[in-house]
Design a protein around this motif. Structure first.
Motif, mmCIF file in Angstrom:
data_model
loop_
_atom_site.group_PDB
_atom_site.id
_atom_site.type_symbol
_atom_site.label_atom_id
_atom_site.label_comp_id
_atom_site.label_asym_id
_atom_site.label_seq_id
_atom_site.Cartn_x
_atom_site.Cartn_y
_atom_site.Cartn_z
ATOM 1 N N PRO A 81 44.995 77.797 34.584
ATOM 2 C CA PRO A 81 46.083 77.386 33.687
ATOM 3 C C PRO A 81 45.955 75.932 33.300
ATOM 4 O O PRO A 81 45.346 75.131 34.003
ATOM 5 C CB PRO A 81 47.341 77.636 34.530
ATOM 6 C CG PRO A 81 46.884 77.498 35.941
ATOM 7 C CD PRO A 81 45.474 78.026 35.969
ATOM 8 N N ARG A 82 46.552 75.594 32.155
ATOM 9 C CA ARG A 82 46.479 74.232 31.642
ATOM 10 C C ARG A 82 47.726 73.927 30.838
ATOM 11 O O ARG A 82 48.363 74.830 30.280
ATOM 12 C CB ARG A 82 45.244 74.056 30.750
ATOM 13 C CG ARG A 82 45.207 74.982 29.559
ATOM 14 C CD ARG A 82 43.907 74.888 28.778
ATOM 15 N NE ARG A 82 43.805 73.663 28.010
ATOM 16 C CZ ARG A 82 43.941 73.597 26.680
ATOM 17 N NH1 ARG A 82 44.214 74.706 25.992
ATOM 18 N NH2 ARG A 82 43.811 72.452 26.054
ATOM 19 N N HIS A 83 48.070 72.640 30.805
ATOM 20 C CA HIS A 83 49.172 72.205 29.950
ATOM 21 C C HIS A 83 48.637 71.987 28.540
ATOM 22 O O HIS A 83 47.478 71.641 28.344
ATOM 23 C CB HIS A 83 49.811 70.932 30.502
ATOM 24 C CG HIS A 83 50.621 71.180 31.730
ATOM 25 N ND1 HIS A 83 51.893 71.714 31.668
ATOM 26 C CD2 HIS A 83 50.338 70.997 33.050
ATOM 27 C CE1 HIS A 83 52.363 71.840 32.907
ATOM 28 N NE2 HIS A 83 51.440 71.420 33.756
ATOM 29 N N LYS A 84 49.504 72.206 27.563
ATOM 30 C CA LYS A 84 49.104 72.102 26.164
ATOM 31 C C LYS A 84 50.255 71.525 25.360
ATOM 32 O O LYS A 84 51.429 71.790 25.661
ATOM 33 C CB LYS A 84 48.733 73.494 25.638
ATOM 34 C CG LYS A 84 48.152 73.497 24.242
ATOM 35 C CD LYS A 84 47.675 74.885 23.847
ATOM 36 C CE LYS A 84 47.055 74.854 22.450
ATOM 37 N NZ LYS A 84 46.557 76.180 22.051
ATOM 38 N N VAL A 85 49.931 70.743 24.327
ATOM 39 C CA VAL A 85 50.973 70.207 23.454
ATOM 40 C C VAL A 85 51.638 71.363 22.724
ATOM 41 O O VAL A 85 50.992 72.097 21.973
ATOM 42 C CB VAL A 85 50.389 69.201 22.444
ATOM 43 C CG1 VAL A 85 51.479 68.733 21.479
ATOM 44 C CG2 VAL A 85 49.770 68.016 23.169
ATOM 45 N N CYS A 86 52.932 71.525 22.965
ATOM 46 C CA CYS A 86 53.659 72.666 22.411
ATOM 47 C C CYS A 86 55.146 72.423 22.640
ATOM 48 O O CYS A 86 55.540 71.813 23.632
ATOM 49 C CB CYS A 86 53.213 73.959 23.108
ATOM 50 S SG CYS A 86 54.033 75.459 22.500
ATOM 51 N N GLY A 87 55.988 72.919 21.730
ATOM 52 C CA GLY A 87 57.426 72.827 21.933
ATOM 53 C C GLY A 87 57.925 73.736 23.033
ATOM 54 O O GLY A 87 59.040 73.553 23.527
ATOM 55 N N GLU A 88 57.116 74.755 23.412
ATOM 56 C CA GLU A 88 57.425 75.676 24.510
ATOM 57 C C GLU A 88 58.757 76.405 24.297
ATOM 58 O O GLU A 88 59.530 76.629 25.221
ATOM 59 C CB GLU A 88 57.364 74.936 25.849
ATOM 60 C CG GLU A 88 55.985 74.308 26.061
ATOM 61 C CD GLU A 88 55.708 73.755 27.434
ATOM 62 O OE1 GLU A 88 54.535 73.698 27.814
ATOM 63 O OE2 GLU A 88 56.680 73.374 28.131
ATOM 64 N N PHE A 89 58.969 76.795 23.043
ATOM 65 C CA PHE A 89 60.193 77.480 22.630
ATOM 66 C C PHE A 89 59.814 78.825 22.029
ATOM 67 O O PHE A 89 59.029 78.897 21.083
ATOM 68 C CB PHE A 89 60.937 76.624 21.596
ATOM 69 C CG PHE A 89 62.098 77.307 20.930
ATOM 70 C CD1 PHE A 89 63.314 77.403 21.587
ATOM 71 C CD2 PHE A 89 61.975 77.835 19.655
ATOM 72 C CE1 PHE A 89 64.403 78.029 20.963
ATOM 73 C CE2 PHE A 89 63.042 78.453 19.028
ATOM 74 C CZ PHE A 89 64.257 78.545 19.695
ATOM 75 N N LEU A 90 60.358 79.893 22.580
ATOM 76 C CA LEU A 90 60.109 81.244 22.087
ATOM 77 C C LEU A 90 61.329 81.712 21.307
ATOM 78 O O LEU A 90 62.399 81.942 21.877
ATOM 79 C CB LEU A 90 59.818 82.203 23.242
ATOM 80 C CG LEU A 90 58.443 82.064 23.915
ATOM 81 C CD1 LEU A 90 58.406 82.874 25.208
ATOM 82 C CD2 LEU A 90 57.335 82.518 22.972
#
Length: 386
Positions: free
Chosen positions: A44-53
């Motif tokens: 797993p890795r962190h990624k630039v994203c709003g992380e909103f579904l």
């Protein structure tokens, strides 16, 4: 040791193991196709994203048989969007249905587990160096820790994100156009110490905007998109850019002043071009952010990734069954993507323009308070109709 080509033969290879790639690999494996998912990064890795579904994202996840897997992650339920404009006005907009906040660190892994459970093979930390057409399909040359490995697949789908892998596809394909001068820098970090309602917050200021979204594990995702010019005088670390953004919006400063960054969750990406034209084919079919990027403030990026994966996987299934030619796949996929995506992308860029020009945020706020239905309608126009 050279591997036998029969040991590395697949019906379909998906290049890129993000939202689009992971869900597409699962969908194709569900249909009985021998599928391999390849990504150059470790997970797993962190990624630039709003992380909103969004509600649209959850409908796609349900259709793909992935909603239970995502729900098991303990996502944070979100009920409203709150826009905090540069001059201080606060706009609350109810969301049309269930929405979740969930980290990409957890979400991507859940999609991989689901794809693996459906029978797909997954190769991460495997960099694709070349992709060659050959009789009956493609040869995919990869570099891995164990050495160079060549895979063969009847079909290949690109889901490798916004940064096109130039030089991989042979014969050379178009680049999708140059990056526009007004490209952005995207950054992200998780925080603790912020008390949140079930709300996703968007803070606007000259040169960009920043979103705060609660995710699983009582963490808060802070992600921002800023022009290079806006951060010219900022410390170039992720924390430095977030601090600089907070200095441009008083309410944001108050929100973050007692927050603590979670070590190891910081990441950045550049350039981010929200003005790219929709591209559905680049010698091979293209899905997710590799196809198009809606302005992130619309909160529908993951929905578009999931929907493009659905559409491409369904048509890929028809191709593999012999019901479509490659040209037929290209024609039908391009047509449906144009039909479903062109409107939301266009309106998303209009909304970003309205909120990014001095004085116009005040006008937008005035419209919202005078006729809240009109503002909600503008936001709704940025959503996929699924």
């Amino acid at each position: 040791m050279e591997l036998n080509v029969m040991d590395t033969s697949y019906d379909v290879a998906v290049l890129g193991a993000g939202i689009a790639g992971g869900s597409m690999a699962k969908a194709l494996a569900d249909k009985g196709w021998r599928t391999i998912l390849i990504d150059r990064q470790r997970f797993p890795r962190h990624k630039v994203c709003g992380e909103f579904l969004s509600p649209e994202s959850l409908r796609s996840l349900r259709s793909l048989g992935l909603l239970d897997a995502v729900t098991s992650l303990g996502p944070c339920g979100i009920q409203r969007a709150r826009l905090i404009l540069s001059h201080g006005a606060v706009l609350d907009i109810p969301l049309p249905g269930t929405t979740f906040g969930v980290s990409r660190y957890a979400l991507d892994s859940a999609l991989h587990d689901a794809a693996r459970g459906a029978g797909a093979d997954i190769r991460t930390a495997a960099s694709v160096s070349s992709l060659y057409p050959r009789e009956g399909g493609y040869s995919i040359e990869t570099k891995q820790e164990s050495g160079d490995v060549t895979y063969y697949a009847r079909a290949v789908i690109a889901a490798w994100g916004a940064q096109r892998r130039a030089g991989i596809v042979h014969p050379a394909a178009g680049t999708g156009g140059p990056v526009k001068k007004k490209a952005y820098v995207g950054i992200k970090s998780h925080y603790t110490g912020i008390e949140m309602e079930p709300v996703v917050e968007l803070y606007f200021f000259s040169g960009g905007y920043l979103g705060i979204c609660p995710v699983e594990g009582e963490r808060i995702n802070v992600a921002a998109l800023l022009t290079r010019e806006a951060i010219r005088h900022a410390d170039k670390s992720v924390a430095g850019i977030i601090d600089y953004a907070a200095s441009r919006n008083r309410r944001l400063y108050e929100r973050l002043k007692h927050a603590f960054p979670v070590p190891g969750t910081q990441c950045s990406v550049a350039p981010v071009d929200t003005g790219r034209k929709l591209m559905t084919w680049d010698s091979i079919p293209v899905a997710g952010d590799a196809s198009v990027m809606i302005p992130p403030l619309c909160g529908d990026g993951m929905s578009m990734a999931l929907r493009s994966a659905q559409l491409c996987a369904n048509l890929g299934h028809c191709y593999l069954r012999g019901e479509l030619t490659m040209d037929g796949w290209k024609e039908e996929y391009s047509a449906v993507m144009e039909r479903e995506f062109t409107g939301p992308i266009g309106w998303g860029r209009v909304l970003q323009g309205l909120l990014g020009v001095p004085l116009l945020p005040r006008l937008f706020a005035g419209v919202h308070f005078a006729a809240p239905g009109l503002a909600r309608k503008l936001v709704q126009l940025t959503r996929l109709n699924i």
